[in-house]
Design a protein around this motif. Structure first.
Motif, short mmCIF file in Angstrom:
data_model
loop_
_atom_site.label_atom_id
_atom_site.label_comp_id
_atom_site.label_asym_id
_atom_site.label_seq_id
_atom_site.Cartn_x
_atom_site.Cartn_y
_atom_site.Cartn_z
N LEU A 75 -12.90 80.20 7.19
CA LEU A 75 -12.20 81.44 7.50
C LEU A 75 -12.00 82.22 6.20
O LEU A 75 -11.75 81.63 5.15
CB LEU A 75 -10.83 81.13 8.12
N ILE A 76 -12.14 83.56 6.28
CA ILE A 76 -11.85 84.42 5.13
C ILE A 76 -10.71 85.35 5.51
O ILE A 76 -10.75 86.01 6.55
CB ILE A 76 -13.09 85.23 4.71
N LEU A 77 -9.68 85.39 4.66
CA LEU A 77 -8.52 86.24 4.87
C LEU A 77 -8.40 87.24 3.73
O LEU A 77 -8.28 86.85 2.57
CB LEU A 77 -7.24 85.39 4.93
N SER A 78 -8.45 88.53 4.07
CA SER A 78 -8.26 89.58 3.08
C SER A 78 -6.86 90.14 3.18
O SER A 78 -6.45 90.64 4.23
CB SER A 78 -9.28 90.71 3.28
N ALA A 79 -6.13 90.09 2.07
CA ALA A 79 -4.75 90.59 2.02
C ALA A 79 -4.69 92.04 1.53
O ALA A 79 -3.62 92.50 1.13
CB ALA A 79 -3.89 89.69 1.15
N GLY A 80 -5.81 92.75 1.55
CA GLY A 80 -5.78 94.18 1.30
C GLY A 80 -6.25 94.65 -0.05
O GLY A 80 -6.43 93.87 -0.99
N ASP A 81 -6.46 95.98 -0.13
CA ASP A 81 -6.88 96.69 -1.34
C ASP A 81 -8.24 96.23 -1.86
O ASP A 81 -8.44 96.05 -3.06
CB ASP A 81 -5.82 96.57 -2.44
N LEU A 82 -9.19 96.08 -0.94
CA LEU A 82 -10.56 95.74 -1.29
C LEU A 82 -11.49 96.75 -0.62
O LEU A 82 -11.20 97.25 0.47
CB LEU A 82 -10.91 94.32 -0.83
N SER A 83 -12.63 97.01 -1.24
CA SER A 83 -13.55 97.99 -0.67
C SER A 83 -14.16 97.46 0.63
O SER A 83 -14.36 96.25 0.79
CB SER A 83 -14.67 98.31 -1.67
N ARG A 109 3.21 86.26 -16.55
CA ARG A 109 3.27 84.83 -16.27
C ARG A 109 4.20 84.47 -15.13
O ARG A 109 4.13 83.38 -14.58
CB ARG A 109 3.71 84.08 -17.54
N GLY A 110 5.09 85.39 -14.77
CA GLY A 110 6.05 85.10 -13.71
C GLY A 110 5.44 85.08 -12.33
O GLY A 110 6.08 84.65 -11.37
N PHE A 111 4.19 85.54 -12.20
CA PHE A 111 3.54 85.61 -10.90
C PHE A 111 2.60 84.42 -10.74
O PHE A 111 1.64 84.28 -11.50
CB PHE A 111 2.79 86.93 -10.74
N LYS A 112 2.90 83.57 -9.78
CA LYS A 112 2.16 82.32 -9.58
C LYS A 112 1.07 82.49 -8.54
O LYS A 112 1.17 83.30 -7.63
CB LYS A 112 3.12 81.22 -9.14
N ARG A 113 0.04 81.66 -8.67
CA ARG A 113 -1.02 81.62 -7.67
C ARG A 113 -0.53 80.96 -6.39
O ARG A 113 -0.76 81.46 -5.29
CB ARG A 113 -2.22 80.85 -8.23
N GLU A 114 0.15 79.82 -6.53
CA GLU A 114 0.66 79.10 -5.37
C GLU A 114 2.09 78.65 -5.61
O GLU A 114 2.49 78.41 -6.75
CB GLU A 114 -0.20 77.87 -5.05
N ASP A 115 2.82 78.53 -4.52
CA ASP A 115 4.20 78.07 -4.59
C ASP A 115 4.62 77.65 -3.19
O ASP A 115 3.82 77.72 -2.25
CB ASP A 115 5.12 79.17 -5.12
N TYR A 116 5.85 77.21 -3.06
CA TYR A 116 6.39 76.88 -1.74
C TYR A 116 7.69 77.63 -1.52
O TYR A 116 8.54 77.71 -2.41
CB TYR A 116 6.64 75.37 -1.60
N PHE A 117 7.82 78.19 -0.33
CA PHE A 117 9.08 78.76 0.11
C PHE A 117 9.58 77.84 1.22
O PHE A 117 9.07 77.87 2.34
CB PHE A 117 8.88 80.18 0.64
N MET A 157 -9.01 72.75 7.29
CA MET A 157 -9.65 74.07 7.30
C MET A 157 -9.75 74.60 5.87
O MET A 157 -8.78 74.53 5.11
CB MET A 157 -8.86 75.04 8.18
N ARG A 158 -10.93 75.11 5.52
CA ARG A 158 -11.15 75.65 4.19
C ARG A 158 -11.14 77.18 4.29
O ARG A 158 -12.01 77.77 4.93
CB ARG A 158 -12.49 75.14 3.65
N ILE A 159 -10.16 77.80 3.64
CA ILE A 159 -9.93 79.23 3.77
C ILE A 159 -10.14 79.92 2.43
O ILE A 159 -9.54 79.53 1.43
CB ILE A 159 -8.50 79.51 4.26
N LEU A 160 -10.98 80.96 2.43
CA LEU A 160 -11.14 81.80 1.25
C LEU A 160 -10.19 82.99 1.40
O LEU A 160 -10.29 83.76 2.35
CB LEU A 160 -12.58 82.30 1.12
N GLU A 170 -7.74 88.56 -6.22
CA GLU A 170 -9.17 88.34 -6.48
C GLU A 170 -9.76 87.33 -5.51
O GLU A 170 -10.38 87.70 -4.52
CB GLU A 170 -9.44 87.93 -7.93
N LYS A 171 -9.58 86.04 -5.74
CA LYS A 171 -10.10 85.02 -4.81
C LYS A 171 -9.38 83.70 -5.04
O LYS A 171 -9.00 83.37 -6.16
CB LYS A 171 -11.60 84.82 -4.98
N HIS A 172 -9.21 82.97 -3.96
CA HIS A 172 -8.61 81.64 -4.07
C HIS A 172 -8.95 80.88 -2.79
O HIS A 172 -8.86 81.42 -1.69
CB HIS A 172 -7.09 81.73 -4.24
N ILE A 173 -9.34 79.64 -2.93
CA ILE A 173 -9.67 78.80 -1.78
C ILE A 173 -8.50 77.89 -1.47
O ILE A 173 -7.94 77.23 -2.37
CB ILE A 173 -10.94 77.98 -2.02
#
Length: 202
Positions: free
Chosen positions: A28-36, A172-180, A1-4, A190-193
């Motif tokens: 699928l598009i998922l908005s995590a908030g604070d967008l018009s 720099r301490g805030f990463k785009r992707e990681d694993y928990f 699945m390709r998710i924006l 902003e945006k990430h696929i």
């Protein structure tokens, strides 16, 4: 699945310089908030897939004009092509505004969702505005994550956790992707696929 995944800042790449190809092959598009609302409506108009959203702490304008053609999954589990998405918007309470919650209030929201989680035998994606406590959250109160999210990740082990709120431009301490543990964590700023294969046998 390709998710924006999108959050916090409207993407000029998608909105100002729109080309049809940029939203092709998105499942699928998922908005995590604070967008018009207008921006989410734009995505819903040109993408051939559902646009799901939760509220950010600045989304008070949705009360008068929610984004048309989009689906709020606040306090719900939405199933898309067999993939179960749990939505919990809002941030830590810092000035008692709308879509702000204390740790206790957010934990209460989760408690009320337990029957839905059990009925659906868990969930595959957790979509929130805020991050989990102690995992890529901020030290200041407005940007602290929720401990109940952390506990939920440990207990339910979803394949994907998507959040916003903590801008990647903060440092720099805030990463785009990681694993928990085994959960893939994505900051949707902003945006990430994201490309994911989900186990439909769960």
């Amino acid at each position: 699945m390709r998710i924006l995944t999108v959050a916090d800042v409207e993407s000029k790449y998608l909105w100002d310089y729109y080309e049809k190809s940029k939203l092709e092959n998105i499942d699928l598009i998922l908005s995590a908030g604070d967008l018009s609302a207008a921006y989410l409506e734009f995505l819903a108009t040109f993408a051939k897939c559902p646009v799901l959203y939760v509220h950010g702490n600045h989304d008070t304008r949705y009360a008068k004009k929610p984004p048309e053609g989009c689906i709020s999954i606040e306090d719900k589990i939405y199933v898309h092509n067999g993939v179960r998405i749990l939505g919990l918007g809002g941030s830590m309470c810092y000035n008692f505004g709308a879509f702000q919650y204390t740790e206790r209030e957010m934990a209460h929201r989760l408690q009320k969702l337990k029957p839905k989680i059990m009925l659906n035998r868990g969930f595959d994606i957790l979509l929130t505005h805020s991050p989990a406590k102690g995992f890529h959250d901020g030290e200041d109160l407005p940007h602290q994550g929720f401990n109940c999210f952390r506990k939920l990740l440990i207990k339910r082990k979803p394949a994907l956790f998507v959040h916003g709120h903590v801008h990647l431009s903060y440092g720099r301490g805030f990463k785009r992707e990681d694993y928990f543990n085994d959960t893939r964590v994505v900051n949707a700023f902003e945006k990430h696929i994201v490309e994911m294969d989900f186990d439909r046998e769960k």
